[in-house]
Design a protein around this motif. Structure first.
Motif, PDB file in Angstrom:
ATOM      1  N   PRO A  48       0.806  -1.224   0.000  1.00  0.00           N
ATOM      2  CA  PRO A  48       0.000   0.000   0.000  1.00  0.00           C
ATOM      3  C   PRO A  48       0.841   1.277   0.000  1.00  0.00           C
ATOM      4  CG  PRO A  48      -0.917  -1.596   1.515  1.00  0.00           C
ATOM      5  CD  PRO A  48       0.380  -2.175   1.040  1.00  0.00           C
ATOM      6  N   SER A  49       2.060   1.223   0.554  1.00  0.00           N
ATOM      7  CA  SER A  49       2.901   2.422   0.623  1.00  0.00           C
ATOM      8  C   SER A  49       3.674   2.687  -0.671  1.00  0.00           C
ATOM      9  CB  SER A  49       3.904   2.277   1.771  1.00  0.00           C
ATOM     10  OG  SER A  49       4.720   1.146   1.542  1.00  0.00           O
ATOM     11  N   CYS A  50       3.549   1.812  -1.645  1.00  0.00           N
ATOM     12  CA  CYS A  50       4.337   1.934  -2.879  1.00  0.00           C
ATOM     13  C   CYS A  50       3.665   2.909  -3.851  1.00  0.00           C
ATOM     14  CB  CYS A  50       4.452   0.547  -3.521  1.00  0.00           C
ATOM     15  SG  CYS A  50       4.950   0.571  -5.237  1.00  0.00           S
ATOM     16  N   PRO A  51       4.360   3.978  -4.235  1.00  0.00           N
ATOM     17  CA  PRO A  51       3.745   4.992  -5.107  1.00  0.00           C
ATOM     18  C   PRO A  51       3.351   4.447  -6.484  1.00  0.00           C
ATOM     19  CG  PRO A  51       6.096   5.434  -4.810  1.00  0.00           C
ATOM     20  CD  PRO A  51       5.739   4.338  -3.850  1.00  0.00           C
ATOM     21  N   TYR A  52       4.079   3.451  -6.976  1.00  0.00           N
ATOM     22  CA  TYR A  52       3.736   2.875  -8.283  1.00  0.00           C
ATOM     23  C   TYR A  52       2.445   2.056  -8.182  1.00  0.00           C
ATOM     24  CZ  TYR A  52       8.521   4.283  -9.013  1.00  0.00           C
ATOM     25  OH  TYR A  52       9.679   5.016  -9.074  1.00  0.00           O
ATOM     26  N   CYS A  53       2.235   1.452  -6.993  1.00  0.00           N
ATOM     27  CA  CYS A  53       0.980   0.729  -6.752  1.00  0.00           C
ATOM     28  C   CYS A  53      -0.174   1.715  -6.656  1.00  0.00           C
ATOM     29  CB  CYS A  53       1.078  -0.075  -5.457  1.00  0.00           C
ATOM     30  SG  CYS A  53       2.415  -1.292  -5.484  1.00  0.00           S
ATOM     31  N   VAL A  54       0.081   2.840  -5.989  1.00  0.00           N
ATOM     32  CA  VAL A  54      -0.949   3.879  -5.873  1.00  0.00           C
ATOM     33  C   VAL A  54      -1.345   4.381  -7.257  1.00  0.00           C
ATOM     34  CG1 VAL A  54      -1.396   6.220  -5.022  1.00  0.00           C
ATOM     35  CG2 VAL A  54      -0.252   4.554  -3.540  1.00  0.00           C
ATOM     36  N   ARG A  55      -0.354   4.519  -8.133  1.00  0.00           N
ATOM     37  CA  ARG A  55      -0.637   4.961  -9.508  1.00  0.00           C
ATOM     38  C   ARG A  55      -1.658   4.022 -10.172  1.00  0.00           C
ATOM     39  NH1 ARG A  55       4.563   4.851 -13.254  1.00  0.00           N
ATOM     40  NH2 ARG A  55       4.699   7.100 -13.166  1.00  0.00           N
ATOM     41  N   VAL A  56      -1.455   2.717 -10.000  1.00  0.00           N
ATOM     42  CA  VAL A  56      -2.366   1.740 -10.622  1.00  0.00           C
ATOM     43  C   VAL A  56      -3.738   1.765  -9.930  1.00  0.00           C
ATOM     44  CG1 VAL A  56      -2.762  -0.691 -11.153  1.00  0.00           C
ATOM     45  CG2 VAL A  56      -0.459   0.272 -11.371  1.00  0.00           C
ATOM     46  N   THR A  57      -3.744   1.833  -8.605  1.00  0.00           N
ATOM     47  CA  THR A  57      -5.042   1.803  -7.905  1.00  0.00           C
ATOM     48  C   THR A  57      -5.831   3.078  -8.196  1.00  0.00           C
ATOM     49  OG1 THR A  57      -3.978   2.539  -5.868  1.00  0.00           O
ATOM     50  CG2 THR A  57      -4.352   0.219  -6.081  1.00  0.00           C
ATOM     51  N   VAL A  79      -1.212 -18.647 -16.698  1.00  0.00           N
ATOM     52  CA  VAL A  79      -0.954 -17.505 -15.810  1.00  0.00           C
ATOM     53  C   VAL A  79       0.207 -16.674 -16.341  1.00  0.00           C
ATOM     54  CG1 VAL A  79      -0.301 -16.776 -13.487  1.00  0.00           C
ATOM     55  CG2 VAL A  79      -1.840 -18.726 -13.795  1.00  0.00           C
ATOM     56  N   ARG A  80      -0.009 -15.370 -16.340  1.00  0.00           N
ATOM     57  CA  ARG A  80       1.028 -14.424 -16.763  1.00  0.00           C
ATOM     58  C   ARG A  80       1.207 -13.410 -15.643  1.00  0.00           C
ATOM     59  NH1 ARG A  80      -0.463 -10.087 -21.363  1.00  0.00           N
ATOM     60  NH2 ARG A  80       1.391  -8.810 -21.173  1.00  0.00           N
ATOM     61  N   TRP A  81       2.431 -13.011 -15.377  1.00  0.00           N
ATOM     62  CA  TRP A  81       2.715 -12.029 -14.338  1.00  0.00           C
ATOM     63  C   TRP A  81       3.249 -10.778 -15.017  1.00  0.00           C
ATOM     64  CZ3 TRP A  81       1.965 -13.322  -9.076  1.00  0.00           C
ATOM     65  CH2 TRP A  81       1.650 -14.660  -8.844  1.00  0.00           C
ATOM     66  N   LEU A  82       2.521  -9.678 -14.874  1.00  0.00           N
ATOM     67  CA  LEU A  82       2.880  -8.440 -15.576  1.00  0.00           C
ATOM     68  C   LEU A  82       3.378  -7.406 -14.569  1.00  0.00           C
ATOM     69  CD1 LEU A  82       2.850  -6.820 -18.262  1.00  0.00           C
ATOM     70  CD2 LEU A  82       0.464  -6.217 -17.737  1.00  0.00           C
ATOM     71  N   TYR A  83       4.674  -7.072 -14.680  1.00  0.00           N
ATOM     72  CA  TYR A  83       5.275  -6.038 -13.838  1.00  0.00           C
ATOM     73  C   TYR A  83       5.192  -4.685 -14.549  1.00  0.00           C
ATOM     74  CZ  TYR A  83       7.380  -9.662 -10.857  1.00  0.00           C
ATOM     75  OH  TYR A  83       7.587 -10.708  -9.990  1.00  0.00           O
ATOM     76  N   GLU A  84       5.559  -3.648 -13.816  1.00  0.00           N
ATOM     77  CA  GLU A  84       5.652  -2.266 -14.307  1.00  0.00           C
ATOM     78  C   GLU A  84       4.275  -1.589 -14.341  1.00  0.00           C
ATOM     79  OE1 GLU A  84       8.298  -0.379 -14.796  1.00  0.00           O
ATOM     80  OE2 GLU A  84       9.637  -2.032 -14.323  1.00  0.00           O
ATOM     81  N   SER A  85       4.153  -0.551 -13.505  1.00  0.00           N
ATOM     82  CA  SER A  85       2.866   0.130 -13.364  1.00  0.00           C
ATOM     83  C   SER A  85       2.312   0.629 -14.703  1.00  0.00           C
ATOM     84  CB  SER A  85       2.998   1.299 -12.375  1.00  0.00           C
ATOM     85  OG  SER A  85       4.047   2.169 -12.749  1.00  0.00           O
ATOM     86  N   LEU A  86       3.177   1.184 -15.534  1.00  0.00           N
ATOM     87  CA  LEU A  86       2.660   1.734 -16.801  1.00  0.00           C
ATOM     88  C   LEU A  86       2.232   0.624 -17.757  1.00  0.00           C
ATOM     89  CD1 LEU A  86       5.073   4.752 -17.397  1.00  0.00           C
ATOM     90  CD2 LEU A  86       2.770   4.760 -16.397  1.00  0.00           C
ATOM     91  N   ASP A  87       2.918  -0.513 -17.702  1.00  0.00           N
ATOM     92  CA  ASP A  87       2.507  -1.655 -18.532  1.00  0.00           C
ATOM     93  C   ASP A  87       1.182  -2.237 -18.023  1.00  0.00           C
ATOM     94  OD1 ASP A  87       4.752  -1.302 -20.055  1.00  0.00           O
ATOM     95  OD2 ASP A  87       5.896  -2.910 -19.109  1.00  0.00           O
ATOM     96  N   ILE A  88       1.014  -2.231 -16.698  1.00  0.00           N
ATOM     97  CA  ILE A  88      -0.245  -2.722 -16.115  1.00  0.00           C
ATOM     98  C   ILE A  88      -1.397  -1.811 -16.532  1.00  0.00           C
ATOM     99  CG2 ILE A  88      -1.482  -3.069 -13.931  1.00  0.00           C
ATOM    100  CD1 ILE A  88       1.306  -3.857 -12.719  1.00  0.00           C
ATOM    101  N   ILE A  89      -1.167  -0.498 -16.452  1.00  0.00           N
ATOM    102  CA  ILE A  89      -2.220   0.449 -16.850  1.00  0.00           C
ATOM    103  C   ILE A  89      -2.533   0.292 -18.339  1.00  0.00           C
ATOM    104  CG2 ILE A  89      -2.665   2.919 -17.204  1.00  0.00           C
ATOM    105  CD1 ILE A  89      -1.280   3.388 -14.458  1.00  0.00           C
ATOM    106  N   ALA A  90      -1.510   0.097 -19.150  1.00  0.00           N
ATOM    107  CA  ALA A  90      -1.743  -0.100 -20.593  1.00  0.00           C
ATOM    108  C   ALA A  90      -2.576  -1.363 -20.829  1.00  0.00           C
ATOM    109  CB  ALA A  90      -0.411  -0.193 -21.332  1.00  0.00           C
TER     110      ALA A  90
END
Ligand SMILES: N[C@@H](CCC(=O)N[C@@H](CS)C(=O)NCC(=O)O)C(=O)O
Length: 88
Positions: A15-24, A69-80
């Motif tokens: 929850p404290s991760c800013p990249y996670c906050v970006r996605v949420t 199952v696929r694991w997708l890292y990187e906030s901007l890739d997740i948002i895309a």
């Protein structure tokens, strides 16, 4: 409209991760409800390490209807990914 052909999604976060906050925040803006798994709780960190290969968050676990199952890292890739698949 959800159906059996829609992949099951889970977002691994701290929850404290800013990249996670970006996605949420993106999810909130687009009324997407994504299951969140806090890696500080239970066995989520282990699942992330074993499945995804590294402890970095955010990471989106994507399980297709066929069970692949696929694991997708990187906030901007997740948002895309979310934009391409879920945002109407
Ligand atoms: N470029 C990545 C950065 C993600 C990142 O740095 N996450 C940190 C938490 S804020 C992390 O998980 N660090 C631990 C690690 O990489 O092992 C993104 O946009 O998702």
């Amino acid at each position: 409209m959800m159906s059996d052909t829609v992949p099951a999604l889970a977002l691994y976060v701290r929850p404290s991760c800013p990249y996670c906050v970006r996605v949420t925040e993106f999810c909130q803006q687009h009324q997407l409800s994504l299951e969140q798994r806090n890696i500080a709780e239970g066995s989520h960190l282990e699942a992330l390490m074993v499945g995804g290969g590294k402890r970095q968050v955010p990471c989106l676990r994507i399980e297709s209807a066929s069970g692949e199952v696929r694991w997708l890292y990187e906030s901007l890739d997740i948002i895309a990914y979310l934009k391409a698949h879920l945002v109407r």
